[in-house]
Design an enzyme around this catalytic site. Structure first.
Site, PDB file in Angstrom:
ATOM      1  N   CYS A 118     -39.017 -14.925   3.188  1.00 45.68           N
ATOM      2  CA  CYS A 118     -37.866 -14.130   3.661  1.00 45.68           C
ATOM      3  C   CYS A 118     -37.021 -13.584   2.518  1.00 45.68           C
ATOM      4  O   CYS A 118     -36.351 -12.572   2.683  1.00 45.68           O
ATOM      5  CB  CYS A 118     -36.981 -14.982   4.573  1.00 45.68           C
ATOM      6  SG  CYS A 118     -37.893 -15.670   5.942  1.00 45.68           S
ATOM      7  N   HIS A 265     -30.857 -10.689   5.688  1.00 48.67           N
ATOM      8  CA  HIS A 265     -32.208 -10.875   6.220  1.00 48.67           C
ATOM      9  C   HIS A 265     -32.072 -11.179   7.699  1.00 48.67           C
ATOM     10  O   HIS A 265     -31.250 -12.002   8.098  1.00 48.67           O
ATOM     11  CB  HIS A 265     -32.908 -12.010   5.476  1.00 48.67           C
ATOM     12  CG  HIS A 265     -34.050 -12.586   6.242  1.00 48.67           C
ATOM     13  ND1 HIS A 265     -35.070 -11.797   6.725  1.00 48.67           N
ATOM     14  CD2 HIS A 265     -34.327 -13.854   6.645  1.00 48.67           C
ATOM     15  CE1 HIS A 265     -35.928 -12.554   7.392  1.00 48.67           C
ATOM     16  NE2 HIS A 265     -35.497 -13.806   7.356  1.00 48.67           N
ATOM     17  N   ASN A 295     -37.773 -11.078  13.619  1.00 48.69           N
ATOM     18  CA  ASN A 295     -37.680 -11.482  12.213  1.00 48.69           C
ATOM     19  C   ASN A 295     -38.953 -11.015  11.503  1.00 48.69           C
ATOM     20  O   ASN A 295     -40.037 -11.516  11.798  1.00 48.69           O
ATOM     21  CB  ASN A 295     -37.521 -13.007  12.169  1.00 48.69           C
ATOM     22  CG  ASN A 295     -37.448 -13.572  10.768  1.00 48.69           C
ATOM     23  OD1 ASN A 295     -37.916 -12.957   9.800  1.00 48.69           O
ATOM     24  ND2 ASN A 295     -36.884 -14.758  10.645  1.00 48.69           N
TER      25      ASN A 295
HETATM   26  O1  UT7 Z   1     -36.518 -16.362   8.598  1.00 43.89           O
HETATM   27  C1  UT7 Z   1     -36.124 -17.393   7.836  1.00 43.89           C
HETATM   28  C2  UT7 Z   1     -35.730 -18.605   8.332  1.00 43.89           C
HETATM   29  N1  UT7 Z   1     -35.824 -18.865   9.737  1.00 43.89           N
HETATM   30  C3  UT7 Z   1     -34.701 -19.081  10.403  1.00 43.89           C
HETATM   31  O2  UT7 Z   1     -33.634 -18.929   9.868  1.00 43.89           O
HETATM   32  C4  UT7 Z   1     -34.816 -19.608  11.804  1.00 43.89           C
HETATM   33  C5  UT7 Z   1     -33.862 -20.743  11.988  1.00 43.89           C
HETATM   34  N2  UT7 Z   1     -33.987 -21.437  13.268  1.00 43.89           N
HETATM   35  C6  UT7 Z   1     -33.737 -20.855  14.441  1.00 43.89           C
HETATM   36  O3  UT7 Z   1     -33.439 -19.677  14.518  1.00 43.89           O
HETATM   37  C7  UT7 Z   1     -33.792 -21.704  15.685  1.00 43.89           C
HETATM   38  O4  UT7 Z   1     -34.051 -23.035  15.299  1.00 43.89           O
HETATM   39  C8  UT7 Z   1     -34.849 -21.250  16.737  1.00 43.89           C
HETATM   40  C9  UT7 Z   1     -34.369 -19.983  17.409  1.00 43.89           C
HETATM   41  C10 UT7 Z   1     -36.178 -21.000  16.088  1.00 43.89           C
HETATM   42  C11 UT7 Z   1     -35.002 -22.315  17.789  1.00 43.89           C
HETATM   43  O5  UT7 Z   1     -33.756 -22.555  18.408  1.00 43.89           O
HETATM   44  P1  UT7 Z   1     -33.215 -24.039  18.595  1.00 43.89           P
HETATM   45  O6  UT7 Z   1     -31.938 -23.946  19.273  1.00 43.89           O
HETATM   46  O7  UT7 Z   1     -33.236 -24.703  17.239  1.00 43.89           O
HETATM   47  O8  UT7 Z   1     -34.284 -24.651  19.570  1.00 43.89           O
HETATM   48  P2  UT7 Z   1     -35.119 -26.011  19.434  1.00 43.89           P
HETATM   49  O9  UT7 Z   1     -36.355 -25.767  18.648  1.00 43.89           O
HETATM   50  O10 UT7 Z   1     -34.224 -27.134  19.023  1.00 43.89           O
HETATM   51  O11 UT7 Z   1     -35.534 -26.275  20.927  1.00 43.89           O
HETATM   52  C12 UT7 Z   1     -34.537 -26.528  21.972  1.00 43.89           C
HETATM   53  C13 UT7 Z   1     -35.237 -26.636  23.284  1.00 43.89           C
HETATM   54  C14 UT7 Z   1     -36.420 -27.583  23.290  1.00 43.89           C
HETATM   55  O12 UT7 Z   1     -36.497 -28.166  24.562  1.00 43.89           O
HETATM   56  P3  UT7 Z   1     -35.938 -29.648  24.844  1.00 43.89           P
HETATM   57  O13 UT7 Z   1     -36.665 -30.534  23.889  1.00 43.89           O
HETATM   58  O14 UT7 Z   1     -34.475 -29.567  24.569  1.00 43.89           O
HETATM   59  O15 UT7 Z   1     -36.273 -29.874  26.284  1.00 43.89           O
HETATM   60  C15 UT7 Z   1     -37.607 -26.684  23.061  1.00 43.89           C
HETATM   61  O16 UT7 Z   1     -38.798 -27.227  23.596  1.00 43.89           O
HETATM   62  O17 UT7 Z   1     -35.773 -25.352  23.635  1.00 43.89           O
HETATM   63  C16 UT7 Z   1     -37.194 -25.471  23.834  1.00 43.89           C
HETATM   64  N3  UT7 Z   1     -37.803 -24.249  23.308  1.00 43.89           N
HETATM   65  C17 UT7 Z   1     -38.012 -23.155  24.074  1.00 43.89           C
HETATM   66  N4  UT7 Z   1     -37.785 -22.895  25.353  1.00 43.89           N
HETATM   67  C18 UT7 Z   1     -38.094 -21.668  25.813  1.00 43.89           C
HETATM   68  C19 UT7 Z   1     -38.212 -23.986  22.040  1.00 43.89           C
HETATM   69  N5  UT7 Z   1     -38.687 -22.736  21.952  1.00 43.89           N
HETATM   70  C20 UT7 Z   1     -38.570 -22.200  23.194  1.00 43.89           C
HETATM   71  C21 UT7 Z   1     -38.876 -20.936  23.728  1.00 43.89           C
HETATM   72  N6  UT7 Z   1     -38.631 -20.729  25.037  1.00 43.89           N
HETATM   73  N7  UT7 Z   1     -39.409 -19.944  22.972  1.00 43.89           N
END
Ligand code: UT7
Length: 338
Positions: A118, A265, A295
Protein backbone atom coordinates in the site's frame (compact mmCIF):
# COMPACT_ATOMS: atom_id res chain seq x y z
CA UNK A 1 20.46 17.03 -17.89
CA UNK A 2 18.79 19.93 -16.09
CA UNK A 3 20.87 22.48 -14.22
CA UNK A 4 19.99 24.28 -10.97
CA UNK A 5 17.28 21.72 -10.24
CA UNK A 6 15.72 22.42 -6.91
CA UNK A 7 12.81 20.00 -6.82
CA UNK A 8 10.93 17.38 -8.76
CA UNK A 9 7.34 18.08 -9.76
CA UNK A 10 4.39 16.02 -10.98
CA UNK A 11 3.94 17.06 -14.61
CA UNK A 12 1.06 14.77 -15.54
CA UNK A 13 -1.27 12.17 -14.04
CA UNK A 14 -3.36 9.34 -15.50
CA UNK A 15 -5.30 6.31 -14.40
CA UNK A 16 -7.00 3.24 -15.79
CA UNK A 17 -9.61 1.00 -14.18
CA UNK A 18 -11.09 -2.15 -15.74
CA UNK A 19 -14.58 -1.92 -17.22
CA UNK A 20 -15.97 -4.72 -15.02
CA UNK A 21 -17.92 -3.21 -12.09
CA UNK A 22 -18.47 -5.53 -9.11
CA UNK A 23 -21.04 -4.29 -6.60
CA UNK A 24 -21.48 -5.41 -3.00
CA UNK A 25 -24.60 -7.23 -4.10
CA UNK A 26 -22.52 -9.10 -6.70
CA UNK A 27 -20.16 -10.22 -3.93
CA UNK A 28 -23.09 -11.42 -1.85
CA UNK A 29 -23.89 -13.91 -4.64
CA UNK A 30 -20.50 -15.60 -4.05
CA UNK A 31 -20.10 -15.33 -0.28
CA UNK A 32 -22.11 -14.65 2.86
CA UNK A 33 -21.93 -10.89 3.06
CA UNK A 34 -24.24 -7.93 2.61
CA UNK A 35 -24.12 -4.48 1.09
CA UNK A 36 -24.94 -3.10 4.55
CA UNK A 37 -21.96 -4.82 6.25
CA UNK A 38 -19.48 -3.70 3.59
CA UNK A 39 -20.81 -0.13 3.48
CA UNK A 40 -20.83 0.23 7.25
CA UNK A 41 -17.33 -1.21 7.87
CA UNK A 42 -15.51 0.08 4.77
CA UNK A 43 -17.59 2.67 2.90
CA UNK A 44 -17.10 0.67 -0.33
CA UNK A 45 -20.06 0.54 -2.73
CA UNK A 46 -18.38 -1.12 -5.70
CA UNK A 47 -14.96 -1.96 -7.10
CA UNK A 48 -13.51 -2.91 -10.48
CA UNK A 49 -12.28 -6.41 -11.28
CA UNK A 50 -9.97 -7.11 -14.22
CA UNK A 51 -11.60 -8.59 -17.30
CA UNK A 52 -10.01 -12.07 -17.55
CA UNK A 53 -7.83 -12.42 -20.62
CA UNK A 54 -7.87 -8.66 -21.20
CA UNK A 55 -6.52 -6.73 -18.20
CA UNK A 56 -3.23 -7.51 -16.50
CA UNK A 57 -1.23 -5.53 -13.97
CA UNK A 58 1.23 -4.47 -16.67
CA UNK A 59 -1.47 -3.65 -19.24
CA UNK A 60 -3.36 -1.45 -16.76
CA UNK A 61 -0.10 0.20 -15.69
CA UNK A 62 0.76 0.82 -19.33
CA UNK A 63 -2.57 2.52 -20.05
CA UNK A 64 -2.30 4.71 -16.94
CA UNK A 65 1.28 5.62 -17.90
CA UNK A 66 0.26 6.55 -21.46
CA UNK A 67 -2.38 8.91 -20.08
CA UNK A 68 0.08 10.47 -17.62
CA UNK A 69 2.64 10.97 -20.42
CA UNK A 70 0.05 12.59 -22.64
CA UNK A 71 -0.97 14.93 -19.82
CA UNK A 72 2.68 15.81 -19.20
CA UNK A 73 3.33 16.32 -22.91
CA UNK A 74 6.24 13.89 -23.12
CA UNK A 75 7.00 10.93 -25.39
CA UNK A 76 8.21 7.46 -24.46
CA UNK A 77 11.66 8.44 -25.74
CA UNK A 78 11.83 11.20 -23.11
CA UNK A 79 11.46 8.84 -20.12
CA UNK A 80 14.74 8.27 -18.25
CA UNK A 81 13.53 5.99 -15.47
CA UNK A 82 10.61 3.69 -14.65
CA UNK A 83 9.39 2.88 -11.15
CA UNK A 84 6.60 0.32 -10.97
CA UNK A 85 4.95 -0.36 -7.61
CA UNK A 86 2.76 -3.44 -7.21
CA UNK A 87 2.14 -6.44 -4.95
CA UNK A 88 0.36 -8.30 -7.75
CA UNK A 89 2.75 -8.52 -10.73
CA UNK A 90 1.92 -10.47 -13.90
CA UNK A 91 4.79 -12.87 -13.12
CA UNK A 92 6.68 -13.99 -10.03
CA UNK A 93 9.66 -12.61 -11.95
CA UNK A 94 10.59 -10.47 -13.82
CA UNK A 95 8.67 -7.58 -12.31
CA UNK A 96 6.35 -5.45 -14.47
CA UNK A 97 8.76 -2.52 -14.88
CA UNK A 98 10.37 -4.21 -17.88
CA UNK A 99 6.95 -4.94 -19.42
CA UNK A 100 6.11 -1.27 -19.13
CA UNK A 101 9.41 -0.36 -20.82
CA UNK A 102 8.57 -2.72 -23.68
CA UNK A 103 4.88 -1.78 -23.97
CA UNK A 104 5.64 1.94 -24.13
CA UNK A 105 8.66 1.57 -26.42
CA UNK A 106 10.97 3.39 -24.02
CA UNK A 107 14.73 3.38 -24.50
CA UNK A 108 16.67 0.69 -22.59
CA UNK A 109 16.35 2.76 -19.42
CA UNK A 110 16.33 1.49 -15.85
CA UNK A 111 13.08 -0.12 -14.69
CA UNK A 112 12.78 -0.53 -10.93
CA UNK A 113 10.09 -2.70 -9.31
CA UNK A 114 8.89 -1.54 -5.91
CA UNK A 115 7.61 -4.07 -3.37
CA UNK A 116 6.03 -2.00 -0.62
CA UNK A 117 2.35 -2.83 -1.03
CA UNK A 118 0.00 0.00 0.00
CA UNK A 119 2.95 2.36 0.53
CA UNK A 120 4.53 1.33 -2.79
CA UNK A 121 3.54 4.40 -4.76
CA UNK A 122 4.87 6.85 -2.17
CA UNK A 123 8.07 4.79 -1.84
CA UNK A 124 8.45 4.87 -5.65
CA UNK A 125 7.78 8.61 -5.78
CA UNK A 126 10.41 9.17 -3.12
CA UNK A 127 13.05 7.32 -5.16
CA UNK A 128 12.14 9.08 -8.41
CA UNK A 129 12.33 12.42 -6.56
CA UNK A 130 15.93 11.70 -5.54
CA UNK A 131 16.97 10.79 -9.12
CA UNK A 132 15.48 13.98 -10.52
CA UNK A 133 16.75 16.30 -7.83
CA UNK A 134 20.33 15.09 -8.25
CA UNK A 135 20.10 15.34 -12.04
CA UNK A 136 20.51 11.60 -12.78
CA UNK A 137 17.12 11.57 -14.55
CA UNK A 138 15.00 14.27 -16.15
CA UNK A 139 11.68 12.45 -16.55
CA UNK A 140 10.59 9.50 -14.42
CA UNK A 141 7.45 7.45 -14.84
CA UNK A 142 6.02 6.37 -11.49
CA UNK A 143 3.28 3.74 -11.71
CA UNK A 144 1.13 1.90 -9.18
CA UNK A 145 -1.00 -0.96 -10.52
CA UNK A 146 -2.77 -3.91 -8.92
CA UNK A 147 -4.76 -6.91 -10.03
CA UNK A 148 -6.13 -8.39 -6.81
CA UNK A 149 -9.24 -10.10 -8.10
CA UNK A 150 -7.49 -13.16 -9.56
CA UNK A 151 -5.88 -14.01 -6.22
CA UNK A 152 -8.69 -13.43 -3.72
CA UNK A 153 -10.62 -16.10 -1.84
CA UNK A 154 -14.10 -15.11 -3.03
CA UNK A 155 -15.81 -17.67 -0.80
CA UNK A 156 -17.23 -16.87 2.66
CA UNK A 157 -13.93 -18.07 4.15
CA UNK A 158 -12.08 -15.08 2.64
CA UNK A 159 -14.76 -12.43 3.04
CA UNK A 160 -13.00 -10.29 5.65
CA UNK A 161 -10.22 -9.65 3.10
CA UNK A 162 -11.86 -10.04 -0.30
CA UNK A 163 -14.59 -7.43 0.04
CA UNK A 164 -12.16 -4.54 0.39
CA UNK A 165 -9.84 -5.02 -2.61
CA UNK A 166 -10.18 -3.87 -6.22
CA UNK A 167 -8.11 -3.62 -9.41
CA UNK A 168 -6.72 -0.61 -11.28
CA UNK A 169 -3.71 1.53 -12.06
CA UNK A 170 -2.50 5.09 -11.72
CA UNK A 171 0.64 6.87 -12.90
CA UNK A 172 2.47 10.16 -12.77
CA UNK A 173 5.30 11.72 -14.77
CA UNK A 174 7.82 13.36 -12.49
CA UNK A 175 10.16 15.98 -13.89
CA UNK A 176 12.41 18.82 -12.75
CA UNK A 177 11.39 22.34 -11.77
CA UNK A 178 13.49 25.39 -10.99
CA UNK A 179 10.48 27.33 -9.70
CA UNK A 180 11.27 28.13 -6.09
CA UNK A 181 9.00 26.42 -3.55
CA UNK A 182 7.23 24.26 -6.15
CA UNK A 183 7.30 20.46 -6.39
CA UNK A 184 7.91 17.70 -3.88
CA UNK A 185 9.02 19.27 -0.60
CA UNK A 186 9.84 16.09 1.31
CA UNK A 187 9.09 12.38 1.52
CA UNK A 188 9.11 10.18 4.62
CA UNK A 189 9.40 6.38 4.56
CA UNK A 190 8.96 3.89 7.42
CA UNK A 191 8.80 0.15 8.01
CA UNK A 192 8.24 -2.32 10.85
CA UNK A 193 8.91 -5.89 9.75
CA UNK A 194 7.87 -7.16 13.16
CA UNK A 195 4.32 -7.22 11.74
CA UNK A 196 5.18 -8.68 8.32
CA UNK A 197 2.74 -11.59 8.57
CA UNK A 198 -0.26 -9.60 9.86
CA UNK A 199 -1.16 -8.64 6.27
CA UNK A 200 0.54 -10.95 3.82
CA UNK A 201 0.33 -13.55 1.11
CA UNK A 202 2.65 -16.30 2.36
CA UNK A 203 2.62 -18.86 -0.40
CA UNK A 204 3.63 -20.11 -2.83
CA UNK A 205 7.06 -18.81 -1.98
CA UNK A 206 10.63 -20.06 -1.77
CA UNK A 207 9.74 -21.31 1.73
CA UNK A 208 7.04 -23.53 0.26
CA UNK A 209 6.78 -23.91 -3.48
CA UNK A 210 3.82 -25.12 -5.56
CA UNK A 211 4.60 -28.91 -5.51
CA UNK A 212 4.71 -28.92 -1.71
CA UNK A 213 1.38 -27.10 -1.48
CA UNK A 214 -0.17 -29.54 -3.96
CA UNK A 215 1.32 -32.54 -2.12
CA UNK A 216 -0.33 -31.41 1.12
CA UNK A 217 -3.65 -31.55 -0.72
CA UNK A 218 -5.32 -29.73 2.18
CA UNK A 219 -8.73 -28.27 1.30
CA UNK A 220 -8.40 -25.87 4.24
CA UNK A 221 -5.04 -24.55 3.07
CA UNK A 222 -5.38 -20.79 2.64
CA UNK A 223 -1.66 -20.02 2.39
CA UNK A 224 -2.02 -18.90 -1.23
CA UNK A 225 -4.70 -16.34 -0.40
CA UNK A 226 -3.98 -12.98 1.23
CA UNK A 227 -4.29 -13.00 5.02
CA UNK A 228 -5.17 -9.92 7.05
CA UNK A 229 -5.53 -9.48 10.78
CA UNK A 230 -8.06 -6.71 10.09
CA UNK A 231 -8.50 -5.23 13.56
CA UNK A 232 -4.78 -5.25 14.24
CA UNK A 233 -4.01 -3.59 10.89
CA UNK A 234 -6.76 -1.00 11.45
CA UNK A 235 -5.40 -0.02 14.87
CA UNK A 236 -1.86 0.42 13.57
CA UNK A 237 -3.06 2.23 10.44
CA UNK A 238 -4.78 5.06 12.30
CA UNK A 239 -1.71 5.68 14.47
CA UNK A 240 0.87 5.52 11.66
CA UNK A 241 -1.17 7.57 9.19
CA UNK A 242 -1.43 10.38 11.73
CA UNK A 243 2.27 10.17 12.64
CA UNK A 244 3.57 10.28 9.09
CA UNK A 245 1.23 13.12 8.08
CA UNK A 246 2.39 15.14 11.09
CA UNK A 247 6.01 14.32 10.24
CA UNK A 248 5.67 15.74 6.71
CA UNK A 249 3.92 18.89 7.91
CA UNK A 250 6.40 19.55 10.71
CA UNK A 251 9.42 18.95 8.46
CA UNK A 252 8.25 21.85 6.30
CA UNK A 253 6.81 24.15 8.95
CA UNK A 254 3.16 23.64 7.99
CA UNK A 255 -0.03 22.76 9.83
CA UNK A 256 -2.92 20.58 8.69
CA UNK A 257 -4.99 23.71 8.07
CA UNK A 258 -2.47 24.76 5.38
CA UNK A 259 -3.31 21.72 3.23
CA UNK A 260 -5.40 22.22 0.12
CA UNK A 261 -5.82 18.48 -0.29
CA UNK A 262 -4.76 15.30 1.44
CA UNK A 263 -4.90 12.12 -0.61
CA UNK A 264 -4.68 9.18 1.77
CA UNK A 265 -4.14 5.63 0.55
CA UNK A 266 -7.69 4.33 0.11
CA UNK A 267 -7.50 1.53 2.70
CA UNK A 268 -10.93 1.90 4.27
CA UNK A 269 -13.19 4.96 4.31
CA UNK A 270 -13.45 4.62 8.10
CA UNK A 271 -9.67 4.99 8.40
CA UNK A 272 -9.69 8.12 6.19
CA UNK A 273 -12.52 9.63 8.21
CA UNK A 274 -10.80 8.85 11.51
CA UNK A 275 -7.62 10.55 10.27
CA UNK A 276 -9.57 13.51 8.92
CA UNK A 277 -11.19 14.07 12.33
CA UNK A 278 -7.94 13.57 14.19
CA UNK A 279 -6.15 16.14 11.99
CA UNK A 280 -9.10 18.54 12.13
CA UNK A 281 -9.47 18.60 8.33
CA UNK A 282 -12.59 19.71 6.49
CA UNK A 283 -14.32 17.41 3.98
CA UNK A 284 -13.00 19.46 1.06
CA UNK A 285 -9.41 18.89 2.28
CA UNK A 286 -9.54 15.09 1.94
CA UNK A 287 -10.05 13.16 -1.29
CA UNK A 288 -11.70 9.74 -1.14
CA UNK A 289 -12.84 7.50 -3.99
CA UNK A 290 -12.71 4.11 -2.24
CA UNK A 291 -16.52 4.05 -2.54
CA UNK A 292 -16.17 3.33 -6.28
CA UNK A 293 -12.87 1.42 -6.51
CA UNK A 294 -12.27 -0.35 -3.19
CA UNK A 295 -8.73 -0.63 -1.90
CA UNK A 296 -6.33 -0.82 -4.86
CA UNK A 297 -3.17 -0.81 -2.69
CA UNK A 298 -0.25 0.74 -4.64
CA UNK A 299 -2.63 2.11 -7.27
CA UNK A 300 -4.97 3.94 -4.90
CA UNK A 301 -3.09 7.24 -4.46
CA UNK A 302 -2.27 7.79 -8.16
CA UNK A 303 -5.84 6.87 -9.19
CA UNK A 304 -7.20 9.31 -6.60
CA UNK A 305 -4.72 12.00 -7.63
CA UNK A 306 -5.64 11.60 -11.29
CA UNK A 307 -9.36 11.89 -10.48
CA UNK A 308 -8.89 14.83 -8.10
CA UNK A 309 -6.90 16.68 -10.76
CA UNK A 310 -9.47 15.92 -13.47
CA UNK A 311 -12.21 17.26 -11.17
CA UNK A 312 -10.36 20.58 -10.79
CA UNK A 313 -9.58 19.97 -7.11
CA UNK A 314 -5.86 20.81 -7.54
CA UNK A 315 -4.40 24.06 -8.87
CA UNK A 316 -0.89 25.49 -9.19
CA UNK A 317 0.45 26.53 -5.80
CA UNK A 318 -1.78 24.16 -3.78
CA UNK A 319 -0.24 22.28 -0.86
CA UNK A 320 -0.86 18.56 -1.34
CA UNK A 321 -0.11 15.60 0.88
CA UNK A 322 -0.03 11.85 0.16
CA UNK A 323 -0.02 9.37 3.04
CA UNK A 324 -0.05 5.58 3.01
CA UNK A 325 0.04 2.61 5.37
CA UNK A 326 -0.09 -1.10 4.73
CA UNK A 327 1.48 -4.52 4.57
CA UNK A 328 5.02 -4.77 5.89
CA UNK A 329 4.09 -2.83 7.89
CA UNK A 330 5.22 0.11 5.78
CA UNK A 331 3.99 3.67 5.89
CA UNK A 332 5.02 6.84 4.08
CA UNK A 333 4.09 10.40 3.18
CA UNK A 334 4.97 13.02 0.58
CA UNK A 335 4.28 16.75 0.81
CA UNK A 336 4.33 18.90 -2.32
CA UNK A 337 3.51 22.33 -3.64
CA UNK A 338 1.63 21.71 -6.93
O1 UT7 B 1 -4.68 -1.40 2.71
C1 UT7 B 1 -3.85 -1.44 3.77
C2 UT7 B 1 -4.22 -1.91 5.00
N1 UT7 B 1 -5.51 -2.48 5.19
C3 UT7 B 1 -6.35 -1.87 6.02
O2 UT7 B 1 -6.07 -0.80 6.48
C4 UT7 B 1 -7.59 -2.61 6.42
C5 UT7 B 1 -7.78 -2.50 7.90
N2 UT7 B 1 -8.88 -3.31 8.43
C6 UT7 B 1 -10.15 -3.10 8.11
O3 UT7 B 1 -10.48 -2.24 7.31
C7 UT7 B 1 -11.21 -3.92 8.81
O4 UT7 B 1 -10.57 -4.75 9.75
C8 UT7 B 1 -12.08 -4.80 7.86
C9 UT7 B 1 -13.03 -3.90 7.10
C10 UT7 B 1 -11.23 -5.56 6.89
C11 UT7 B 1 -12.89 -5.77 8.68
O5 UT7 B 1 -13.71 -5.06 9.59
P1 UT7 B 1 -13.75 -5.47 11.13
O6 UT7 B 1 -14.68 -4.57 11.78
O7 UT7 B 1 -12.33 -5.49 11.63
O8 UT7 B 1 -14.38 -6.91 11.05
P2 UT7 B 1 -13.86 -8.28 11.70
O9 UT7 B 1 -12.89 -8.93 10.79
O10 UT7 B 1 -13.46 -8.06 13.12
O11 UT7 B 1 -15.17 -9.14 11.72
C12 UT7 B 1 -16.34 -8.74 12.51
C13 UT7 B 1 -17.45 -9.70 12.23
C14 UT7 B 1 -17.07 -11.16 12.35
O12 UT7 B 1 -18.18 -11.87 12.82
P3 UT7 B 1 -18.33 -12.29 14.36
O13 UT7 B 1 -17.12 -13.10 14.67
O14 UT7 B 1 -18.37 -11.00 15.11
O15 UT7 B 1 -19.61 -13.05 14.39
C15 UT7 B 1 -16.75 -11.57 10.94
O16 UT7 B 1 -16.94 -12.96 10.73
O17 UT7 B 1 -17.89 -9.53 10.88
C16 UT7 B 1 -17.78 -10.79 10.18
N3 UT7 B 1 -17.34 -10.48 8.82
C17 UT7 B 1 -18.22 -10.26 7.81
N4 UT7 B 1 -19.54 -10.26 7.75
C18 UT7 B 1 -20.12 -9.97 6.57
C19 UT7 B 1 -16.08 -10.34 8.34
N5 UT7 B 1 -16.10 -10.02 7.04
C20 UT7 B 1 -17.41 -9.96 6.69
C21 UT7 B 1 -18.07 -9.66 5.49
N6 UT7 B 1 -19.42 -9.69 5.48
N7 UT7 B 1 -17.39 -9.36 4.35
Amino acid sequence: MPTNVTHSRILGTGHFVPSRVVTNDDLSQWMETTNEWIMERTGIEERRFAVPGVDTTSSMGTEAAKRAMEAAGIEAADVDLILFATLSPDYYFPGPGVQLQQNLGCRTIGAIDIRNQCSGFVYALSIADQYIRNGAAKYALVVGAELHSAGLDLSTRGRNVSVIFGDGAGAVVLGPTQESGRGILSTHLHSQGEHATELALLGPSTREWVPQILERNDPDDVSYFPYMNGNFVFKHAVVRFAEVIEEALQANGYQASDLKLMIPHQANLRISQYIQNKMGLRDDQVFNNIMRYGNTTAASIPIALSEAYAQGRIEPGDLLLFAAFGSGFTWASALMRW
